[in-house]
Design a protein around this motif. Structure first.
Motif, PDB file in Angstrom:
ATOM      1  N   SER A   1     -15.259  -1.065  12.667  1.00 51.63           N
ATOM      2  CA  SER A   1     -13.545  -1.416  12.241  1.00 51.63           C
ATOM      3  C   SER A   1     -13.830  -2.052  10.773  1.00 51.63           C
ATOM      4  CB  SER A   1     -12.749  -1.867  13.274  1.00 51.63           C
ATOM      5  OG  SER A   1     -12.871  -3.550  13.450  1.00 51.63           O
ATOM      6  N   ALA A   2     -12.342  -1.531   9.528  1.00 52.09           N
ATOM      7  CA  ALA A   2     -12.526  -2.220   8.735  1.00 52.09           C
ATOM      8  C   ALA A   2     -10.845  -2.590   8.371  1.00 52.09           C
ATOM      9  CB  ALA A   2     -12.974  -1.917   7.284  1.00 52.09           C
ATOM     10  N   VAL A   3     -10.618  -4.101   7.985  1.00 54.10           N
ATOM     11  CA  VAL A   3      -9.059  -4.026   7.467  1.00 54.10           C
ATOM     12  C   VAL A   3      -9.113  -4.047   5.636  1.00 54.10           C
ATOM     13  CG1 VAL A   3      -7.516  -6.125   6.669  1.00 54.10           C
ATOM     14  CG2 VAL A   3      -9.140  -6.381   8.677  1.00 54.10           C
ATOM     15  N   ILE A   4      -7.989  -3.458   4.825  1.00 54.37           N
ATOM     16  CA  ILE A   4      -7.544  -2.975   4.079  1.00 54.37           C
ATOM     17  C   ILE A   4      -6.413  -4.265   3.911  1.00 54.37           C
ATOM     18  CG2 ILE A   4      -6.497  -1.168   2.529  1.00 54.37           C
ATOM     19  CD1 ILE A   4      -8.280   0.395   3.909  1.00 54.37           C
ATOM     20  N   GLU A   5      -6.496  -4.912   2.394  1.00 57.44           N
ATOM     21  CA  GLU A   5      -5.103  -5.928   2.634  1.00 57.44           C
ATOM     22  C   GLU A   5      -4.298  -5.104   1.604  1.00 57.44           C
ATOM     23  OE1 GLU A   5      -7.123  -9.227   1.434  1.00 57.44           O
ATOM     24  OE2 GLU A   5      -7.217  -9.752   3.690  1.00 57.44           O
ATOM     25  N   SER A   6      -3.409  -5.573   1.332  1.00 55.06           N
ATOM     26  CA  SER A   6      -2.549  -5.300   1.263  1.00 55.06           C
ATOM     27  C   SER A   6      -2.758  -4.602  -0.771  1.00 55.06           C
ATOM     28  CB  SER A   6      -0.845  -6.237   0.826  1.00 55.06           C
ATOM     29  OG  SER A   6      -1.275  -7.534   0.674  1.00 55.06           O
ATOM     30  N   ASP A   7      -3.563  -5.828  -0.946  1.00 60.48           N
ATOM     31  CA  ASP A   7      -3.750  -5.368  -2.844  1.00 60.48           C
ATOM     32  C   ASP A   7      -4.950  -4.543  -2.542  1.00 60.48           C
ATOM     33  OD1 ASP A   7      -5.506  -7.556  -1.437  1.00 60.48           O
ATOM     34  OD2 ASP A   7      -5.976  -8.539  -2.964  1.00 60.48           O
TER      35      ASP A   7
ATOM     36  N   ILE B   1       1.126  -1.108  -0.020  1.00 61.51           N
ATOM     37  CA  ILE B   1       0.115  -0.072  -0.466  1.00 61.51           C
ATOM     38  C   ILE B   1       1.432   1.264   0.205  1.00 61.51           C
ATOM     39  CG2 ILE B   1      -1.282   1.543   1.431  1.00 61.51           C
ATOM     40  CD1 ILE B   1      -2.743  -1.039   0.231  1.00 61.51           C
ATOM     41  N   THR B   2       0.473   2.399  -0.507  1.00 62.37           N
ATOM     42  CA  THR B   2       1.870   3.026  -1.395  1.00 62.37           C
ATOM     43  C   THR B   2       1.013   4.356  -0.769  1.00 62.37           C
ATOM     44  OG1 THR B   2       0.998   4.055  -3.304  1.00 62.37           O
ATOM     45  CG2 THR B   2       2.489   2.188  -3.138  1.00 62.37           C
ATOM     46  N   PRO B   3       2.025   6.074  -0.153  1.00 56.94           N
ATOM     47  CA  PRO B   3       1.164   6.631   0.163  1.00 56.94           C
ATOM     48  C   PRO B   3       0.522   7.486  -1.323  1.00 56.94           C
ATOM     49  CG  PRO B   3       3.401   6.484   0.593  1.00 56.94           C
ATOM     50  CD  PRO B   3       2.869   5.769  -0.037  1.00 56.94           C
ATOM     51  N   SER B   4       0.670   7.360  -2.338  1.00 54.98           N
ATOM     52  CA  SER B   4      -0.059   7.242  -3.337  1.00 54.98           C
ATOM     53  C   SER B   4      -1.995   6.393  -4.031  1.00 54.98           C
ATOM     54  CB  SER B   4       0.023   7.366  -4.721  1.00 54.98           C
ATOM     55  OG  SER B   4       0.265   6.006  -4.810  1.00 54.98           O
ATOM     56  N   ASP B   5      -1.788   5.565  -3.173  1.00 53.43           N
ATOM     57  CA  ASP B   5      -3.470   4.671  -2.629  1.00 53.43           C
ATOM     58  C   ASP B   5      -3.398   5.054  -1.703  1.00 53.43           C
ATOM     59  OD1 ASP B   5      -2.263   2.962  -5.312  1.00 53.43           O
ATOM     60  OD2 ASP B   5      -0.751   1.441  -3.791  1.00 53.43           O
ATOM     61  N   LEU B   6      -3.394   5.407  -1.062  1.00 51.02           N
ATOM     62  CA  LEU B   6      -3.969   6.389   0.964  1.00 51.02           C
ATOM     63  C   LEU B   6      -4.532   7.626   0.369  1.00 51.02           C
ATOM     64  CD1 LEU B   6      -2.418   4.843   3.819  1.00 51.02           C
ATOM     65  CD2 LEU B   6      -4.727   3.755   3.075  1.00 51.02           C
ATOM     66  N   ALA B   7      -3.769   7.755   0.019  1.00 50.29           N
ATOM     67  CA  ALA B   7      -3.969   9.917  -0.442  1.00 50.29           C
ATOM     68  C   ALA B   7      -5.299   9.949  -0.471  1.00 50.29           C
ATOM     69  CB  ALA B   7      -3.386  10.896  -1.276  1.00 50.29           C
ATOM     70  N   PRO B   8      -5.901   9.451  -1.887  1.00 56.40           N
ATOM     71  CA  PRO B   8      -7.260   9.440  -2.052  1.00 56.40           C
ATOM     72  C   PRO B   8      -8.520   9.430  -0.773  1.00 56.40           C
ATOM     73  CG  PRO B   8      -6.441   8.507  -3.238  1.00 56.40           C
ATOM     74  CD  PRO B   8      -5.418   8.301  -2.211  1.00 56.40           C
ATOM     75  N   HIS B   9      -7.932   8.087  -0.081  1.00 52.81           N
ATOM     76  CA  HIS B   9      -8.546   7.816   0.810  1.00 52.81           C
ATOM     77  C   HIS B   9      -8.846   8.922   1.676  1.00 52.81           C
ATOM     78  CE1 HIS B   9      -9.989   5.062  -1.453  1.00 52.81           C
ATOM     79  NE2 HIS B   9      -9.015   4.759  -1.729  1.00 52.81           N
ATOM     80  N   LEU B  10      -8.216  10.227   2.102  1.00 49.70           N
ATOM     81  CA  LEU B  10      -7.759  10.733   2.857  1.00 49.70           C
ATOM     82  C   LEU B  10      -9.255  11.577   3.331  1.00 49.70           C
ATOM     83  CD1 LEU B  10      -4.182  12.025   3.365  1.00 49.70           C
ATOM     84  CD2 LEU B  10      -4.937  10.225   4.911  1.00 49.70           C
ATOM     85  N   ALA B  11     -10.002  12.299   2.611  1.00 59.19           N
ATOM     86  CA  ALA B  11     -10.823  12.281   2.856  1.00 59.19           C
ATOM     87  C   ALA B  11     -12.074  11.687   3.551  1.00 59.19           C
ATOM     88  CB  ALA B  11     -11.452  12.921   1.462  1.00 59.19           C
TER      89      ALA B  11
END
Length: 349
Positions: free
Chosen positions: A284-290, A55-65
């Motif tokens: 809660s929730a789980v986000i996997e590496s894919d 999971i890269t920063p660019s993967d997570l950034a769109p989900h900060l909102a």
């Protein structure tokens, strides 16, 4: 934020029974930042994964909102081994920028090397500790594994003396006789608290698609004679470590510790499997590496963060239907759960 608000607003007029399952706050989010692990544990098959996914920063950034809209308060980096990530500190700083507390769940083998990054980006750490040194090293399949954990904890505390480092033990065939000595090892490492949970041998989590065969389960689960020994060890632990239990150093109370025995008895068919009190899919929730999103470690994915905002995934028709129809007490996956979560402030599942 406007877009995310619009995602939630149409759910208001839903039928009452469905509307009750809309997730508006998500206190805990678990993220697997890396797909692989550097241990070779008997009770887990993640180390057999060869494909590297991150999971890269660019993967997570769109989900900060989404994190803001859902008021995420804590993120746990788990896995896999998070410290195998190419730049875990960047992920950490990205999330901490939202005011989210971060917990690192690690085997600890790389903690010494990455102590500066961990000290600067994490709020607390949980290390795996599965017995006194020789037992722990055998279970982890790594020579001097516990010594490396000890060096990592020392390095981390040299940089941040006050950082909390907790421990967690997975109870199974190779260590069930050593629970009291495991607590002594935890105290020797200077851990701030310690926790026990039973080994999962039936789910398809931890890189076990389709689950384990009976032969594989036998190598980790306890037989009838061993369950009796475990019960004696648990009772001795409760008696000898009363101060640690009452102070909260051992996180489980006597009832929860005895549930570990019940778990293995249920696996043997000696008693019914009883689901723990849990509302994890609602809080809660789980986000996997894919990028796959699960309602908890053990239930099937309900979406992927590559295909839309997290808040939309959690409140999709499929997710709402899952929570609406989930009867924790009667669900077979829940009845065999070893890692439950219950938060009083949210809906009781």
């Amino acid at each position: 934020m406007k877009q995310l608000t619009q995602v939630l607003e149409p759910l208001e007029p839903l039928e009452g029974s469905l509307s009750a399952h809309v997730i508006r706050e998500l206190p805990v989010l678990v993220i697997f930042p890396h797909s692989r692990c550097n241990c070779r544990c008997f009770m887990c098959d993640i180390w057999k994964i060869r494909e590297v996914r991150e999971i890269t920063p660019s993967d997570l950034a769109p989900h900060l909102a989404s994190f803001r809209a859902l008021k995420v308060r804590r993120i746990v980096f788990s896995g896999g081994e998070p410290l195998l990530h190419s730049d875990l500190a960047s992920l950490g700083h990205l999330c901490r920028g939202e005011g989210i507390r971060l917990t690192l769940l690690t085997a600890g083998l790389l903690l010494e090397r990455h102590a500066p990054a961990v000290a600067s980006s994490m709020d607390d750490v949980i290390v795996s500790l599965d017995g006194p040194p020789e037992i722990h090293d055998e279970i982890r399949g790594v020579k001097s594994a516990q010594a490396r954990v000890a060096r990592g904890i020392r390095a981390l505390r040299e940089l941040r003396p006050g950082i909390l480092v907790h421990g967690r033990c997975t109870v199974q065939k190779r260590n069930f006789r050593e629970l009291r000595s495991t607590v002594r090892s935890a105290q020797g490492l200077g851990l701030n608290s310690f926790s026990f949970l039973a080994a999962d041998v039936t789910s398809d989590a931890f890189n076990r698609p389709g689950g384990w065969t009976k032969e594989q389960q036998v190598g980790v689960a306890l037989n009838a004679t061993e369950v009796e020994e475990l019960e004696r060890e648990i009772n001795a632990l409760i008696s000898e470590c009363q101060e640690e239990i009452e102070s909260g150093y051992i996180r489980e109370n006597p009832e929860k510790l005895r549930r570990i025995v019940d778990h293995f008895r249920a696996h043997l068919g000696q008693r019914p499997a009883v689901a723990p009190r849990c509302n994890a899919p609602w809080v809660s929730a789980v986000i996997e590496s894919d990028g796959a999103v699960r309602p908890c470690f053990f239930h099937r994915p309900i979406g992927n963060i590559q295909n839309g905002p997290l808040v939309s995934i959690l409140n999709s028709a499929a997710a709402l239907d899952f929570r609406h129809t989930l009867d924790v007490a009667r669900n077979r996956i829940c009845q065999k759960c070893v890692c439950s979560l219950f938060l009083n402030e949210q809906r009781k599942g």
